[in-house]
Design a protein around this motif. Structure first.
Motif, PDB file in Angstrom:
ATOM      1  N   SER A  55       9.363  -4.359   0.626  1.00  0.00           N
ATOM      2  CA  SER A  55      10.506  -3.466   0.485  1.00  0.00           C
ATOM      3  C   SER A  55      10.017  -2.037   0.373  1.00  0.00           C
ATOM      4  CB  SER A  55      11.336  -3.833  -0.749  1.00  0.00           C
ATOM      5  OG  SER A  55      10.626  -3.544  -1.939  1.00  0.00           O
ATOM      6  N   VAL A  56      10.894  -1.111   0.750  1.00  0.00           N
ATOM      7  CA  VAL A  56      10.621   0.314   0.574  1.00  0.00           C
ATOM      8  C   VAL A  56      11.826   0.936  -0.110  1.00  0.00           C
ATOM      9  CG1 VAL A  56       9.112   0.457   2.591  1.00  0.00           C
ATOM     10  CG2 VAL A  56      11.547   0.931   2.842  1.00  0.00           C
ATOM     11  N   GLN A  57      11.571   1.961  -0.923  1.00  0.00           N
ATOM     12  CA  GLN A  57      12.661   2.641  -1.589  1.00  0.00           C
ATOM     13  C   GLN A  57      12.208   4.023  -2.020  1.00  0.00           C
ATOM     14  OE1 GLN A  57      12.593  -0.449  -4.820  1.00  0.00           O
ATOM     15  NE2 GLN A  57      12.978   1.343  -6.117  1.00  0.00           N
ATOM     16  N   THR A  58      13.168   4.846  -2.364  1.00  0.00           N
ATOM     17  CA  THR A  58      12.856   6.187  -2.844  1.00  0.00           C
ATOM     18  C   THR A  58      12.423   6.124  -4.309  1.00  0.00           C
ATOM     19  OG1 THR A  58      15.153   6.543  -3.517  1.00  0.00           O
ATOM     20  CG2 THR A  58      14.554   7.215  -1.281  1.00  0.00           C
ATOM     21  N   ALA A  59      11.555   7.032  -4.682  1.00  0.00           N
ATOM     22  CA  ALA A  59      11.134   7.128  -6.080  1.00  0.00           C
ATOM     23  C   ALA A  59      12.137   7.977  -6.862  1.00  0.00           C
ATOM     24  CB  ALA A  59       9.740   7.745  -6.169  1.00  0.00           C
ATOM     25  N   ASP A  60      12.274   7.664  -8.147  1.00  0.00           N
ATOM     26  CA  ASP A  60      13.101   8.491  -9.031  1.00  0.00           C
ATOM     27  C   ASP A  60      12.243   9.639  -9.555  1.00  0.00           C
ATOM     28  OD1 ASP A  60      15.208   6.767  -8.674  1.00  0.00           O
ATOM     29  OD2 ASP A  60      14.844   5.644 -10.527  1.00  0.00           O
ATOM     30  N   ASN A  61      12.685  10.851  -9.301  1.00  0.00           N
ATOM     31  CA  ASN A  61      11.920  12.014  -9.738  1.00  0.00           C
ATOM     32  C   ASN A  61      12.855  13.220  -9.796  1.00  0.00           C
ATOM     33  OD1 ASN A  61      12.228  12.794  -7.001  1.00  0.00           O
ATOM     34  ND2 ASN A  61      10.274  11.817  -6.454  1.00  0.00           N
ATOM     35  N   ALA A  62      12.302  14.400  -9.754  1.00  0.00           N
ATOM     36  CA  ALA A  62      13.107  15.616  -9.866  1.00  0.00           C
ATOM     37  C   ALA A  62      14.088  15.784  -8.712  1.00  0.00           C
ATOM     38  CB  ALA A  62      12.178  16.836  -9.939  1.00  0.00           C
ATOM     39  N   HIS A  63      13.847  15.103  -7.607  1.00  0.00           N
ATOM     40  CA  HIS A  63      14.756  15.206  -6.463  1.00  0.00           C
ATOM     41  C   HIS A  63      15.986  14.310  -6.619  1.00  0.00           C
ATOM     42  CE1 HIS A  63      11.966  17.657  -4.187  1.00  0.00           C
ATOM     43  NE2 HIS A  63      10.990  16.784  -4.415  1.00  0.00           N
ATOM     44  N   GLY A  64      15.965  13.397  -7.598  1.00  0.00           N
ATOM     45  CA  GLY A  64      17.119  12.546  -7.823  1.00  0.00           C
ATOM     46  C   GLY A  64      16.711  11.140  -8.211  1.00  0.00           C
ATOM     47  N   THR A  65      17.687  10.351  -8.644  1.00  0.00           N
ATOM     48  CA  THR A  65      17.460   8.953  -9.010  1.00  0.00           C
ATOM     49  C   THR A  65      18.429   8.068  -8.227  1.00  0.00           C
ATOM     50  OG1 THR A  65      19.022   9.107 -10.869  1.00  0.00           O
ATOM     51  CG2 THR A  65      16.705   9.572 -11.330  1.00  0.00           C
ATOM     52  N   GLY A  66      17.970   6.855  -7.915  1.00  0.00           N
ATOM     53  CA  GLY A  66      18.811   5.914  -7.202  1.00  0.00           C
ATOM     54  C   GLY A  66      19.255   6.410  -5.839  1.00  0.00           C
ATOM     55  N   ARG A  67      18.420   7.196  -5.184  1.00  0.00           N
ATOM     56  CA  ARG A  67      18.798   7.772  -3.892  1.00  0.00           C
ATOM     57  C   ARG A  67      18.797   6.712  -2.790  1.00  0.00           C
ATOM     58  NH1 ARG A  67      14.370  12.263  -3.261  1.00  0.00           N
ATOM     59  NH2 ARG A  67      13.155  10.687  -4.398  1.00  0.00           N
ATOM     60  N   GLY A  68      19.764   6.835  -1.881  1.00  0.00           N
ATOM     61  CA  GLY A  68      19.801   5.911  -0.753  1.00  0.00           C
ATOM     62  C   GLY A  68      18.738   6.237   0.276  1.00  0.00           C
ATOM     63  N   ASN A  69      18.379   7.509   0.407  1.00  0.00           N
ATOM     64  CA  ASN A  69      17.301   7.936   1.301  1.00  0.00           C
ATOM     65  C   ASN A  69      16.841   9.317   0.851  1.00  0.00           C
ATOM     66  OD1 ASN A  69      19.302   9.699   2.310  1.00  0.00           O
ATOM     67  ND2 ASN A  69      19.895   8.205   3.874  1.00  0.00           N
ATOM     68  N   PHE A  70      15.971   9.924   1.628  1.00  0.00           N
ATOM     69  CA  PHE A  70      15.439  11.240   1.270  1.00  0.00           C
ATOM     70  C   PHE A  70      16.283  12.315   1.944  1.00  0.00           C
ATOM     71  CE2 PHE A  70      11.678   8.401   1.123  1.00  0.00           C
ATOM     72  CZ  PHE A  70      11.359   8.555  -0.225  1.00  0.00           C
ATOM     73  N   THR A  71      16.939  13.153   1.127  1.00  0.00           N
ATOM     74  CA  THR A  71      17.786  14.219   1.648  1.00  0.00           C
ATOM     75  C   THR A  71      17.488  15.506   0.891  1.00  0.00           C
ATOM     76  OG1 THR A  71      19.545  12.607   2.120  1.00  0.00           O
ATOM     77  CG2 THR A  71      20.162  14.932   2.105  1.00  0.00           C
ATOM     78  N   TYR A  72      17.253  16.591   1.648  1.00  0.00           N
ATOM     79  CA  TYR A  72      16.899  17.868   1.034  1.00  0.00           C
ATOM     80  C   TYR A  72      17.706  18.989   1.683  1.00  0.00           C
ATOM     81  CZ  TYR A  72      12.825  14.834   0.350  1.00  0.00           C
ATOM     82  OH  TYR A  72      12.006  13.770   0.074  1.00  0.00           O
ATOM     83  N   ALA A  73      18.067  19.971   0.884  1.00  0.00           N
ATOM     84  CA  ALA A  73      18.681  21.205   1.371  1.00  0.00           C
ATOM     85  C   ALA A  73      17.760  22.344   0.934  1.00  0.00           C
ATOM     86  CB  ALA A  73      20.076  21.383   0.801  1.00  0.00           C
ATOM     87  N   VAL A  74      17.094  22.998   1.903  1.00  0.00           N
ATOM     88  CA  VAL A  74      16.036  23.957   1.580  1.00  0.00           C
ATOM     89  C   VAL A  74      16.122  25.169   2.496  1.00  0.00           C
ATOM     90  CG1 VAL A  74      14.460  22.155   0.751  1.00  0.00           C
ATOM     91  CG2 VAL A  74      14.420  22.821   3.163  1.00  0.00           C
ATOM     92  N   ASP A  75      15.343  26.182   2.163  1.00  0.00           N
ATOM     93  CA  ASP A  75      15.209  27.372   2.996  1.00  0.00           C
ATOM     94  C   ASP A  75      14.068  27.170   3.998  1.00  0.00           C
ATOM     95  OD1 ASP A  75      17.231  28.821   1.683  1.00  0.00           O
ATOM     96  OD2 ASP A  75      15.828  29.405   0.087  1.00  0.00           O
ATOM     97  N   PRO A  76      14.072  27.897   5.100  1.00  0.00           N
ATOM     98  CA  PRO A  76      12.923  27.852   6.011  1.00  0.00           C
ATOM     99  C   PRO A  76      11.637  28.201   5.267  1.00  0.00           C
ATOM    100  CG  PRO A  76      14.768  29.033   7.019  1.00  0.00           C
ATOM    101  CD  PRO A  76      15.139  28.796   5.589  1.00  0.00           C
ATOM    102  N   GLY A  77      10.560  27.502   5.595  1.00  0.00           N
ATOM    103  CA  GLY A  77       9.275  27.733   4.945  1.00  0.00           C
ATOM    104  C   GLY A  77       9.067  26.948   3.676  1.00  0.00           C
ATOM    105  N   ALA A  78      10.050  26.170   3.256  1.00  0.00           N
ATOM    106  CA  ALA A  78       9.924  25.406   2.010  1.00  0.00           C
ATOM    107  C   ALA A  78       8.911  24.281   2.164  1.00  0.00           C
ATOM    108  CB  ALA A  78      11.279  24.832   1.608  1.00  0.00           C
ATOM    109  N   VAL A  79       8.293  23.906   1.045  1.00  0.00           N
ATOM    110  CA  VAL A  79       7.369  22.778   0.993  1.00  0.00           C
ATOM    111  C   VAL A  79       7.889  21.796  -0.056  1.00  0.00           C
ATOM    112  CG1 VAL A  79       5.011  22.010   0.554  1.00  0.00           C
ATOM    113  CG2 VAL A  79       5.419  24.218   1.683  1.00  0.00           C
ATOM    114  N   ILE A  80       8.072  20.548   0.345  1.00  0.00           N
ATOM    115  CA  ILE A  80       8.665  19.534  -0.529  1.00  0.00           C
ATOM    116  C   ILE A  80       7.659  18.405  -0.726  1.00  0.00           C
ATOM    117  CG2 ILE A  80      10.622  17.967  -0.831  1.00  0.00           C
ATOM    118  CD1 ILE A  80      11.865  19.685   1.587  1.00  0.00           C
TER     119      ILE A  80
END
Length: 337
Positions: free
Chosen positions: A44-69
């Protein structure tokens, strides 16, 4: 279509198993996707719970150009056999069927798949073991505004002893980056066509098949609602379908939509398809509806055959009645001279 592997094939074809956590959330626990076969191979694969969120269905980010995640995907060997897994990222797109696909390993990515660097490109997982797979998303400084999609894929390649062919099982999680800037949702619908198939039962409606292509020409993910109106058939026997949801379409992708509508026709059906696109996500906005007109011959042969038979039967009955009446008339007696 570029070389790809369709995400929904995970649940149906063990030899080509790839899915997003989002696509499988209705069948499995949120944020989790699983691959398995009958031989003890499962993970199985799943997202980790961290500062980006918990229980996430997938990886989703809203960022500015040049951002590093920096983020992490969790891989668990839920089977009974050791797992040597390759891990990589690739561009995602919407296939013509409406399914979210990811380019297969070896097909060059040109967008978000090139932004992702996986810290662990190869895993060795014993049964029951878990591995964290850190990755980094580096958004280019000149990245265009809007949505960019990719998939982080785990892949198991093995030999099929029955066919001596190489079997590649894949499981992945979808990744979407929304780059700040002007969001311009846009869409076009083209290539509409219609086909009528009559019923063998003259008292049943026929089936109208309407097809068209829907393209996301903007920079945000799109969905929408669609309705088909057949009231153009001279205003007789016309109907309008309830609005149907269109599957999510990634920027630059085109899907082929096919709908079936029951209609009753006397020889011709005309109408229109109205598509109301809508951006996905906050601030994505809506798009002006697109209307496509269609028309097609729609001859109900079984009904016409029944009408011909009825007319023939009535005509035969009339002829038979006239003959009976003639025979029933009394014959005049000859007069004596």
């Amino acid at each position: 279509m570029p070389a790809s592997l369709r995400l929904p094939s995970l649940a149906l074809v063990g030899a080509l198993a790839l899915a997003t956590a989002l696509a499988l959330a209705t069948a499995l626990a949120p944020g989790t996707a699983r691959a398995a076969d009958g031989g003890g191979v499962a993970w199985s694969v799943q997202t980790a719970d961290n500062a980006h969120g918990t229980g996430r269905g997938n990886f989703t980010y809203a960022v500015d150009p040049g951002a590093v995640i920096s983020d992490t995907m969790i891989v668990v060997n839920t089977g009974t056999e050791p797992l040597p897994l390759a891990v990589y990222a690739a561009d995602a797109f919407t296939a013509s069927t409406g399914e979210i696909d990811v380019l297969v390993d070896g097909a060059p990515s040109a967008d978000a798949g090139t932004w992702v660097a996986v810290d662990t490109p190869a895993l060795e997982l014993a049964p029951g073991h878990t591995a964290d797979v850190p990755f980094t998303v580096t958004v280019p400084a000149d990245a265009r505004p809007g949505d960019h999609s990719a998939g982080i894929v785990t892949s198991l390649t093995s030999q099929d002893p029955a066919t001596a062919l190489s079997v590649d099982r894949r499981l992945g999680t979808r990744l979407t980056v929304r780059v700040a800037g002007d969001l311009v949702p846009a869409a076009s619908a083209t290539a509409v066509s219609a086909r009528y198939d009559g019923s063998w039962n003259p008292f049943e409606s026929g089936r109208l098949t309407v097809s068209y292509s829907f393209e996301n020409t903007g920079n945000t993910r799109l969905t929408g609602r669609e309705a088909i109106d057949t009231s153009g058939t001279g205003g007789l026997f016309g109907t309008r379908t309830p609005p149907l949801q269109i599957s999510e379409v990634l920027p630059g992708s085109t899907i082929d939509v096919v709908r079936e509508v029951p209609v009753f026709s006397l020889g011709w059906v005309a109408g229109s398809v109205t598509v109301a696109p809508e951006g996905v996500g906050l601030g994505a906005g809506t798009v002006d509806p697109v209307v496509l007109a269609f028309s097609t011959p729609a001859v109900p042969w079984s009904l016409y055959a029944l009408i011909v038979l009825v007319i023939a039967a009535v005509a035969a009955a009339l002829v038979a009645g006239r003959r009976l009446r003639r025979r029933a008339r009394p014959q005049a007696s000859p007069q004596a001279v």
